[in-house]
Structure formats: structure tokens, C-alpha cells
Write a protein that holds these residues in place. Sequence first.
Motif, PDB file in Angstrom:
ATOM      1  N   MET A   1       0.851  -1.168   0.000  1.00 43.03           N
ATOM      2  CA  MET A   1       0.000   0.000   0.000  1.00 43.03           C
ATOM      3  C   MET A   1       0.899   1.234   0.000  1.00 43.03           C
ATOM      4  SD  MET A   1      -2.800   1.080   2.854  1.00 43.03           S
ATOM      5  CE  MET A   1      -4.311   1.062   1.976  1.00 43.03           C
ATOM      6  N   GLU A   2       0.628   2.126  -0.929  1.00 40.12           N
ATOM      7  CA  GLU A   2       1.436   3.339  -1.012  1.00 40.12           C
ATOM      8  C   GLU A   2       0.779   4.450  -0.212  1.00 40.12           C
ATOM      9  OE1 GLU A   2       3.041   6.263  -4.465  1.00 40.12           O
ATOM     10  OE2 GLU A   2       3.174   4.110  -4.792  1.00 40.12           O
TER      11      GLU A   2
ATOM     12  N   THR B   1       5.983   3.055   0.361  1.00 40.68           N
ATOM     13  CA  THR B   1       5.094   1.935   0.648  1.00 40.68           C
ATOM     14  C   THR B   1       5.083   1.635   2.143  1.00 40.68           C
ATOM     15  OG1 THR B   1       6.838   0.332   0.269  1.00 40.68           O
ATOM     16  CG2 THR B   1       5.447   0.880  -1.623  1.00 40.68           C
ATOM     17  N   ASP B   2       3.978   1.092   2.593  1.00 43.50           N
ATOM     18  CA  ASP B   2       3.809   0.726   4.004  1.00 43.50           C
ATOM     19  C   ASP B   2       3.672  -0.790   4.089  1.00 43.50           C
ATOM     20  OD1 ASP B   2       3.116   0.354   6.623  1.00 43.50           O
ATOM     21  OD2 ASP B   2       1.568   1.902   6.659  1.00 43.50           O
ATOM     22  N   PRO B   3       4.776  -1.502   4.357  1.00 44.80           N
ATOM     23  CA  PRO B   3       4.728  -2.966   4.369  1.00 44.80           C
ATOM     24  C   PRO B   3       3.794  -3.529   5.442  1.00 44.80           C
ATOM     25  CG  PRO B   3       6.861  -2.189   5.153  1.00 44.80           C
ATOM     26  CD  PRO B   3       6.104  -0.996   4.668  1.00 44.80           C
TER      27      PRO B   3
ATOM     28  N   LEU C   1      -3.620  -5.945   5.153  1.00 47.74           N
ATOM     29  CA  LEU C   1      -4.655  -5.997   4.128  1.00 47.74           C
ATOM     30  C   LEU C   1      -4.643  -7.310   3.364  1.00 47.74           C
ATOM     31  CD1 LEU C   1      -4.667  -2.379   2.681  1.00 47.74           C
ATOM     32  CD2 LEU C   1      -6.449  -3.498   4.009  1.00 47.74           C
ATOM     33  N   SER C   2      -3.481  -7.829   3.061  1.00 49.01           N
ATOM     34  CA  SER C   2      -3.443  -9.086   2.320  1.00 49.01           C
ATOM     35  C   SER C   2      -3.981 -10.235   3.155  1.00 49.01           C
ATOM     36  CB  SER C   2      -2.033  -9.390   1.828  1.00 49.01           C
ATOM     37  OG  SER C   2      -1.169  -9.641   2.917  1.00 49.01           O
ATOM     38  N   SER C   3      -3.741 -10.220   4.472  1.00 43.40           N
ATOM     39  CA  SER C   3      -4.264 -11.293   5.314  1.00 43.40           C
ATOM     40  C   SER C   3      -5.774 -11.166   5.495  1.00 43.40           C
ATOM     41  CB  SER C   3      -3.565 -11.322   6.671  1.00 43.40           C
ATOM     42  OG  SER C   3      -3.898 -10.174   7.419  1.00 43.40           O
ATOM     43  N   VAL C   4      -6.291  -9.943   5.527  1.00 46.07           N
ATOM     44  CA  VAL C   4      -7.726  -9.733   5.674  1.00 46.07           C
ATOM     45  C   VAL C   4      -8.458 -10.113   4.389  1.00 46.07           C
ATOM     46  CG1 VAL C   4      -9.503  -7.946   5.913  1.00 46.07           C
ATOM     47  CG2 VAL C   4      -7.534  -7.949   7.437  1.00 46.07           C
TER      48      VAL C   4
END
Length: 70
Positions: A1-2, A8-10, A16-19
Amino acid sequence: MERREGYTDPTADKVLSSVLKKPTLSEQDAKSLSRIKHLMHLLRFAANEFGFDIEERVILRDKQTGKIWR
């Protein structure tokens, strides 16, 4: 996510990817779900033909696996 600042915010990416990730089903669970969908269609049809509606949750136990489906 930028971020607005341009970097970017790792941490946000990871959250977000896990949700957004859908849980994966085993092949056996996928087959069971397919059987359950077919069964529920038949149950609703039969209830309707006899003048009934299914009002509450139907709980099923798979005889093959012993798993309870709610």
C-alpha cells in the motif's frame, strides 16, 4: 500500500493481504460443501412442495468425516 507521502507501508500491505485472503478449503471440504449445497436445494424444494419453509439453521454431520456443518 502506497502512502500519500510516496513510500510503501509494508505493515499495511501485510494486514490488508491477510484480511482479503480467502481461507482455502481442503479438497474433502470442497466436496462436502458441494454435497451440502445440493442437499439444501433438495430440502428447500421438498419443504416448499409440502407447503413448508425452512426457518432455522440446519445443522448437518458428515457421516464420512464426522465434521459438523452449521
